[in-house]
Design a protein around this motif. Structure first.
Motif, PDB file in Angstrom:
ATOM      1  N   ASN A 236       0.815  -1.221   0.000  1.00  0.00           N
ATOM      2  CA  ASN A 236       0.000   0.000   0.000  1.00  0.00           C
ATOM      3  C   ASN A 236       0.848   1.270   0.000  1.00  0.00           C
ATOM      4  O   ASN A 236       0.574   2.217   0.733  1.00  0.00           O
ATOM      5  CB  ASN A 236      -0.962   0.004   1.192  1.00  0.00           C
ATOM      6  CG  ASN A 236      -1.889  -1.173   1.191  1.00  0.00           C
ATOM      7  OD1 ASN A 236      -2.392  -1.572   0.141  1.00  0.00           O
ATOM      8  ND2 ASN A 236      -2.116  -1.759   2.358  1.00  0.00           N
ATOM      9  N   GLY A 237       1.914   1.265  -0.791  1.00  0.00           N
ATOM     10  CA  GLY A 237       2.789   2.430  -0.883  1.00  0.00           C
ATOM     11  C   GLY A 237       3.969   2.408   0.071  1.00  0.00           C
ATOM     12  O   GLY A 237       4.874   3.222  -0.047  1.00  0.00           O
ATOM     13  N   LEU A 238       3.990   1.503   1.019  1.00  0.00           N
ATOM     14  CA  LEU A 238       5.121   1.320   1.925  1.00  0.00           C
ATOM     15  C   LEU A 238       6.069   0.319   1.290  1.00  0.00           C
ATOM     16  O   LEU A 238       5.634  -0.729   0.814  1.00  0.00           O
ATOM     17  CB  LEU A 238       4.645   0.776   3.278  1.00  0.00           C
ATOM     18  CG  LEU A 238       5.727   0.263   4.228  1.00  0.00           C
ATOM     19  CD1 LEU A 238       6.500   1.433   4.829  1.00  0.00           C
ATOM     20  CD2 LEU A 238       5.104  -0.581   5.329  1.00  0.00           C
ATOM     21  N   THR A 239       7.366   0.631   1.259  1.00  0.00           N
ATOM     22  CA  THR A 239       8.343  -0.294   0.697  1.00  0.00           C
ATOM     23  C   THR A 239       8.874  -1.196   1.801  1.00  0.00           C
ATOM     24  O   THR A 239       9.465  -0.729   2.770  1.00  0.00           O
ATOM     25  CB  THR A 239       9.508   0.466   0.035  1.00  0.00           C
ATOM     26  OG1 THR A 239       8.976   1.310  -0.979  1.00  0.00           O
ATOM     27  CG2 THR A 239      10.510  -0.501  -0.581  1.00  0.00           C
ATOM     28  N   LEU A 240       8.646  -2.495   1.647  1.00  0.00           N
ATOM     29  CA  LEU A 240       9.170  -3.500   2.564  1.00  0.00           C
ATOM     30  C   LEU A 240      10.343  -4.163   1.868  1.00  0.00           C
ATOM     31  O   LEU A 240      10.195  -4.728   0.789  1.00  0.00           O
ATOM     32  CB  LEU A 240       8.089  -4.524   2.909  1.00  0.00           C
ATOM     33  CG  LEU A 240       8.486  -5.684   3.819  1.00  0.00           C
ATOM     34  CD1 LEU A 240       8.987  -5.177   5.168  1.00  0.00           C
ATOM     35  CD2 LEU A 240       7.317  -6.624   4.004  1.00  0.00           C
ATOM     36  N   LEU A 241      11.523  -4.049   2.456  1.00  0.00           N
ATOM     37  CA  LEU A 241      12.752  -4.614   1.880  1.00  0.00           C
ATOM     38  C   LEU A 241      13.055  -5.934   2.574  1.00  0.00           C
ATOM     39  O   LEU A 241      13.138  -5.998   3.802  1.00  0.00           O
ATOM     40  CB  LEU A 241      13.915  -3.639   2.064  1.00  0.00           C
ATOM     41  CG  LEU A 241      13.695  -2.241   1.489  1.00  0.00           C
ATOM     42  CD1 LEU A 241      14.829  -1.307   1.895  1.00  0.00           C
ATOM     43  CD2 LEU A 241      13.569  -2.315  -0.013  1.00  0.00           C
ATOM     44  N   LEU A 242      13.206  -6.989   1.761  1.00  0.00           N
ATOM     45  CA  LEU A 242      13.426  -8.328   2.308  1.00  0.00           C
ATOM     46  C   LEU A 242      14.653  -8.982   1.690  1.00  0.00           C
ATOM     47  O   LEU A 242      14.713  -9.175   0.475  1.00  0.00           O
ATOM     48  CB  LEU A 242      12.205  -9.213   2.030  1.00  0.00           C
ATOM     49  CG  LEU A 242      10.889  -8.766   2.644  1.00  0.00           C
ATOM     50  CD1 LEU A 242       9.740  -9.589   2.082  1.00  0.00           C
ATOM     51  CD2 LEU A 242      10.946  -8.886   4.153  1.00  0.00           C
ATOM     52  N   PRO A 243      15.639  -9.370   2.511  1.00  0.00           N
ATOM     53  CA  PRO A 243      16.761 -10.159   2.016  1.00  0.00           C
ATOM     54  C   PRO A 243      16.279 -11.542   1.587  1.00  0.00           C
ATOM     55  O   PRO A 243      15.186 -11.982   1.960  1.00  0.00           O
ATOM     56  CB  PRO A 243      17.692 -10.267   3.223  1.00  0.00           C
ATOM     57  CG  PRO A 243      17.229  -9.247   4.192  1.00  0.00           C
ATOM     58  CD  PRO A 243      15.781  -9.020   3.917  1.00  0.00           C
ATOM     59  N   ALA A 244      17.084 -12.267   0.841  1.00  0.00           N
ATOM     60  CA  ALA A 244      16.703 -13.565   0.274  1.00  0.00           C
ATOM     61  C   ALA A 244      16.248 -14.568   1.335  1.00  0.00           C
ATOM     62  O   ALA A 244      15.202 -15.197   1.192  1.00  0.00           O
ATOM     63  CB  ALA A 244      17.851 -14.138  -0.547  1.00  0.00           C
ATOM     64  N   GLU A 245      17.016 -14.761   2.398  1.00  0.00           N
ATOM     65  CA  GLU A 245      16.653 -15.744   3.421  1.00  0.00           C
ATOM     66  C   GLU A 245      15.321 -15.369   4.070  1.00  0.00           C
ATOM     67  O   GLU A 245      14.483 -16.231   4.346  1.00  0.00           O
ATOM     68  CB  GLU A 245      17.733 -15.854   4.495  1.00  0.00           C
ATOM     69  CG  GLU A 245      17.396 -16.887   5.553  1.00  0.00           C
ATOM     70  CD  GLU A 245      18.442 -17.023   6.646  1.00  0.00           C
ATOM     71  OE1 GLU A 245      18.179 -17.790   7.582  1.00  0.00           O
ATOM     72  OE2 GLU A 245      19.501 -16.378   6.565  1.00  0.00           O
ATOM     73  N   SER A 246      15.104 -14.095   4.290  1.00  0.00           N
ATOM     74  CA  SER A 246      13.850 -13.645   4.899  1.00  0.00           C
ATOM     75  C   SER A 246      12.665 -13.950   3.993  1.00  0.00           C
ATOM     76  O   SER A 246      11.598 -14.347   4.461  1.00  0.00           O
ATOM     77  CB  SER A 246      13.903 -12.139   5.186  1.00  0.00           C
ATOM     78  OG  SER A 246      14.934 -11.851   6.099  1.00  0.00           O
ATOM     79  N   ARG A 247      12.857 -13.793   2.690  1.00  0.00           N
ATOM     80  CA  ARG A 247      11.772 -14.086   1.747  1.00  0.00           C
ATOM     81  C   ARG A 247      11.363 -15.552   1.840  1.00  0.00           C
ATOM     82  O   ARG A 247      10.182 -15.884   1.812  1.00  0.00           O
ATOM     83  CB  ARG A 247      12.188 -13.728   0.323  1.00  0.00           C
ATOM     84  CG  ARG A 247      12.365 -12.234   0.115  1.00  0.00           C
ATOM     85  CD  ARG A 247      12.481 -11.861  -1.348  1.00  0.00           C
ATOM     86  NE  ARG A 247      13.550 -12.484  -2.086  1.00  0.00           N
ATOM     87  CZ  ARG A 247      14.782 -11.997  -2.226  1.00  0.00           C
ATOM     88  NH1 ARG A 247      15.129 -10.861  -1.635  1.00  0.00           N
ATOM     89  NH2 ARG A 247      15.674 -12.635  -2.954  1.00  0.00           N
ATOM     90  N   LEU A 248      12.345 -16.432   1.975  1.00  0.00           N
ATOM     91  CA  LEU A 248      12.041 -17.863   2.083  1.00  0.00           C
ATOM     92  C   LEU A 248      11.301 -18.181   3.385  1.00  0.00           C
ATOM     93  O   LEU A 248      10.330 -18.921   3.388  1.00  0.00           O
ATOM     94  CB  LEU A 248      13.327 -18.690   2.008  1.00  0.00           C
ATOM     95  CG  LEU A 248      14.062 -18.673   0.673  1.00  0.00           C
ATOM     96  CD1 LEU A 248      15.411 -19.363   0.806  1.00  0.00           C
ATOM     97  CD2 LEU A 248      13.223 -19.326  -0.407  1.00  0.00           C
ATOM     98  N   LEU A 249      11.763 -17.610   4.482  1.00  0.00           N
ATOM     99  CA  LEU A 249      11.174 -17.913   5.786  1.00  0.00           C
ATOM    100  C   LEU A 249       9.791 -17.302   5.968  1.00  0.00           C
ATOM    101  O   LEU A 249       8.961 -17.851   6.693  1.00  0.00           O
ATOM    102  CB  LEU A 249      12.094 -17.417   6.908  1.00  0.00           C
ATOM    103  CG  LEU A 249      13.403 -18.180   7.070  1.00  0.00           C
ATOM    104  CD1 LEU A 249      14.316 -17.463   8.042  1.00  0.00           C
ATOM    105  CD2 LEU A 249      13.127 -19.598   7.537  1.00  0.00           C
ATOM    106  N   LEU A 250       9.528 -16.179   5.322  1.00  0.00           N
ATOM    107  CA  LEU A 250       8.262 -15.482   5.534  1.00  0.00           C
ATOM    108  C   LEU A 250       7.149 -15.930   4.594  1.00  0.00           C
ATOM    109  O   LEU A 250       6.027 -15.454   4.717  1.00  0.00           O
ATOM    110  CB  LEU A 250       8.467 -13.974   5.409  1.00  0.00           C
ATOM    111  CG  LEU A 250       9.264 -13.334   6.550  1.00  0.00           C
ATOM    112  CD1 LEU A 250       9.556 -11.868   6.248  1.00  0.00           C
ATOM    113  CD2 LEU A 250       8.528 -13.485   7.871  1.00  0.00           C
ATOM    114  N   ASP A 251       7.433 -16.835   3.690  1.00  0.00           N
ATOM    115  CA  ASP A 251       6.396 -17.286   2.761  1.00  0.00           C
ATOM    116  C   ASP A 251       5.258 -17.954   3.538  1.00  0.00           C
ATOM    117  O   ASP A 251       5.475 -18.900   4.289  1.00  0.00           O
ATOM    118  CB  ASP A 251       6.979 -18.252   1.726  1.00  0.00           C
ATOM    119  CG  ASP A 251       6.019 -18.491   0.577  1.00  0.00           C
ATOM    120  OD1 ASP A 251       5.367 -17.529   0.138  1.00  0.00           O
ATOM    121  OD2 ASP A 251       5.920 -19.649   0.125  1.00  0.00           O
TER     122      ASP A 251
END
Length: 135
Positions: free
Chosen positions: A62-77
């Motif tokens: 919603n207009g907020l930029t959430l920056l996610l490193p690679a490992e975080s992307r895997l864990l947060l799925d």
């Protein structure tokens, strides 16, 4: 690949406040780094960054930029990120419906926290180290 993350309105508000009061330029993002840890939960750190760091993916919330490193992307799925704000607890919480139940006991009792829920206390947040001035 961007993860399938649910961010509650309370968590979004929490992240927006950090970005707004960070002193970073307009367009800065909320960088969330998550690693596996704890009992069926996560360890996490967050900062506000002017731009993505190498390896980060930017997710628009919603207009907020959430920056996610690679490992975080895997864990947060598949994870829901919420914000808890009560008289005794305040901070982000993560709920992973796919996480296994914890087999250990804790001082709060085994049933006090749903499986896959980890809480991050506001008191654990520290300001970023000052950046050196260029001469």
């Amino acid at each position: 690949m961007l993860p399938n993350i649910t961010i509650t309105p309370a968590a979004e508000k929490f992240m927006r406040r950090f970005v707004r009061f960070s002193g970073q330029p307009a367009g800065a993002g909320f960088r969330l780094t998550v690693s596996a840890g704890g009992c069926s939960g996560y360890n996490s750190e967050f900062t506000v960054e002017a731009a993505p760091l190498p390896g980060d993916a930017a997710l628009d919330v919603n207009g907020l930029t959430l920056l996610l490193p690679a490992e975080s992307r895997l864990l947060l799925d598949g994870v829901t990120i919420d914000c808890v704000d009560t008289t005794t607890k305040s901070g982000l919480s993560f709920f992973n419906p796919a996480a296994a139940a914890c087999a250990c006991s804790s001082s709060e009792g085994a049933s006090s926290t749903p499986p896959g829920l980890a809480k991050i206390s506001i008191s654990s947040i520290r300001p970023a180290a000052p950046k050196p001035l260029l001469s």
